[in-house]
Scaffold this motif. Structure first.
Motif, PDB file in Angstrom:
ATOM      1  N   GLU A   1       1.932  12.069  -3.657  1.00 55.10           N
ATOM      2  CA  GLU A   1       0.389  12.226  -2.927  1.00 55.10           C
ATOM      3  C   GLU A   1       0.304  13.128  -3.150  1.00 55.10           C
ATOM      4  OE1 GLU A   1       0.373   9.387   0.752  1.00 55.10           O
ATOM      5  OE2 GLU A   1       2.146   8.396   0.157  1.00 55.10           O
TER       6      GLU A   1
ATOM      7  N   ARG B   1      -4.603   4.384   0.333  1.00 57.49           N
ATOM      8  CA  ARG B   1      -5.869   4.338   0.108  1.00 57.49           C
ATOM      9  C   ARG B   1      -5.095   4.274  -1.614  1.00 57.49           C
ATOM     10  NH1 ARG B   1      -3.452  10.073   1.562  1.00 57.49           N
ATOM     11  NH2 ARG B   1      -1.940   9.892   0.311  1.00 57.49           N
TER      12      ARG B   1
ATOM     13  N   THR C   1      -7.012   0.937  13.425  1.00 58.04           N
ATOM     14  CA  THR C   1      -5.362   2.067  13.570  1.00 58.04           C
ATOM     15  C   THR C   1      -6.106   1.455  15.206  1.00 58.04           C
ATOM     16  OG1 THR C   1      -6.726   4.536  14.049  1.00 58.04           O
ATOM     17  CG2 THR C   1      -6.320   3.612  11.327  1.00 58.04           C
TER      18      THR C   1
ATOM     19  N   THR D   1       0.745  -0.955  -0.247  1.00 60.12           N
ATOM     20  CA  THR D   1      -0.429  -0.066  -0.048  1.00 60.12           C
ATOM     21  C   THR D   1       0.803   1.218  -0.146  1.00 60.12           C
ATOM     22  OG1 THR D   1       0.030   0.591   2.449  1.00 60.12           O
ATOM     23  CG2 THR D   1      -1.597  -1.200   1.278  1.00 60.12           C
ATOM     24  N   ASP D   2       0.240   1.793  -0.641  1.00 57.26           N
ATOM     25  CA  ASP D   2       1.167   4.034  -0.452  1.00 57.26           C
ATOM     26  C   ASP D   2       0.471   3.958   1.323  1.00 57.26           C
ATOM     27  OD1 ASP D   2      -1.109   6.573  -0.533  1.00 57.26           O
ATOM     28  OD2 ASP D   2      -2.553   4.203  -0.350  1.00 57.26           O
ATOM     29  N   SER D   3       1.641   5.279   1.618  1.00 56.87           N
ATOM     30  CA  SER D   3       1.858   5.666   3.375  1.00 56.87           C
ATOM     31  C   SER D   3      -0.063   5.957   4.332  1.00 56.87           C
ATOM     32  CB  SER D   3       2.404   6.480   2.942  1.00 56.87           C
ATOM     33  OG  SER D   3       2.208   7.571   2.609  1.00 56.87           O
ATOM     34  N   GLY D   4      -0.794   6.603   2.613  1.00 56.23           N
ATOM     35  CA  GLY D   4      -1.739   6.283   3.333  1.00 56.23           C
ATOM     36  C   GLY D   4      -3.012   5.893   2.974  1.00 56.23           C
TER      37      GLY D   4
ATOM     38  N   GLN E   1      -3.123  15.987  -1.263  1.00 62.24           N
ATOM     39  CA  GLN E   1      -4.381  15.599  -0.540  1.00 62.24           C
ATOM     40  C   GLN E   1      -5.962  15.385  -0.534  1.00 62.24           C
ATOM     41  OE1 GLN E   1      -4.019  14.887   2.774  1.00 62.24           O
ATOM     42  NE2 GLN E   1      -1.896  14.907   2.429  1.00 62.24           N
TER      43      GLN E   1
ATOM     44  N   SER F   1     -13.997   8.773   5.298  1.00 63.28           N
ATOM     45  CA  SER F   1     -12.862   8.591   3.787  1.00 63.28           C
ATOM     46  C   SER F   1     -13.794   6.702   2.908  1.00 63.28           C
ATOM     47  CB  SER F   1     -11.433   7.724   4.498  1.00 63.28           C
ATOM     48  OG  SER F   1     -10.290   6.445   3.496  1.00 63.28           O
TER      49      SER F   1
ATOM     50  N   ARG G   1      -6.165   0.420   7.102  1.00 65.79           N
ATOM     51  CA  ARG G   1      -6.841   1.500   8.399  1.00 65.79           C
ATOM     52  C   ARG G   1      -7.735   1.143   8.189  1.00 65.79           C
ATOM     53  NH1 ARG G   1      -1.656   2.442   6.120  1.00 65.79           N
ATOM     54  NH2 ARG G   1      -0.705   3.917   6.566  1.00 65.79           N
TER      55      ARG G   1
END
Length: 250
Positions: free
Chosen positions: A125, A83, A231, A78-81, A127, A136, A228
């Motif tokens: 990335e 998403r 968490t 995954t990406d750090s967020g 926002q 989200s 997420r």
């Protein structure tokens, strides 16, 4: 645990990639083929469920590629967020295009987590626009309070650890005891959540003839952490008042 890496001693460059695991960093530069497994540049663990050589990282045609060179295990990327998520199956490869990429995988009862950093990523990335009141859609699967508690009981060791590294996956009996549930009730919640995620297109949630119960729990934790779905901030829910079996049978 042991960790070794020829890339760790090389000077960083703008094209370098940093592998972070359990508080240690390894620098990989173009021309290297960095190997992760029981043996290799990052020798993670002597876990016999883990392949000797599981993942490789190399620079090909101006892109860093992550490859699964194992025969049985898969990794969640995954990406750090959280998403963007991909499931890296045996034989698959994936370009690394984000500034930070999380790689989570399980071997037997142990879950591992490492982060890959790029100084010059292909994509930056952004926002997300707040068009839904801050909600989200990643991991947006409706869960009952009891279903969320079930996931948290399995993911608790990974959520509580500091930094990247490894954590032991609780057995169903241990997670049920943590919640004060019967094993039958816990397994029913687990079945319901895995069925729900499977219908949403999440791979690895259905057991098969050659699948072990550990695999499904591990895959659920990988998905929940990387998207997420739960968490560290959710951990107090483990000690929140719990509905009785008659109040929440889903």
């Amino acid at each position: 645990m042991t960790a070794a890496g020829k890339g760790a001693t090389k000077a960083a460059s703008s094209d370098a990639l940093i592998v972070e695991f359990a508080g240690e960093e390894f620098t990989v530069v173009p021309g290297d083929v960095f190997t992760v497994g029981r043996e290799g540049d990052l020798a993670i663990d002597d876990n016999l469920f883990l392949h000797r050589h599981f993942l490789t990282i190399e620079y090909v045609e101006r892109l860093w590629l992550l490859s699964n060179v194992g025969s049985r295990l898969a990794a969640t990327v995954t990406d750090s967020g959280g998403r963007v998520q991909a499931w890296l199956a045996p034989g698959a490869r994936l370009p690394l295009v984000f500034a930070a990429t999380s790689v989570v995988f399980s071997a037997g009862p142990t879950t591992y987590d490492l982060v890959l950093h790029l100084d010059a990523p292909a994509f930056r990335e952004m926002q997300p626009r707040d068009e839904d009141g801050g909600l989200s859609t990643i991991g947006d699967v409706p869960l009952t309070p009891a279903q969320r508690q079930m996931i948290l009981a399995l993911a608790e060791p990974m959520l509580r650890r500091d930094g990247t590294g490894m954590s032991e996956l609780p057995t169903s009996a241990q997670a049920a005891e943590r919640l004060g549930w019967t094993l039958t009730r816990f397994n029913r919640k687990l079945d319901n959540v895995c069925d729900k995620l499977d219908r949403s297109g999440v791979p690895g949630m259905r057991g098969g003839v050659r699948s072990f119960a550990t695999n499904r729990r591990a895959r659920l934790v990988e998905h929940a952490i990387s998207t997420r779905l739960v968490t560290r901030e959710d951990l107090p829910l483990l000690d929140a008042p719990r509905p009785s079996a008659g109040e929440d049978d889903s």
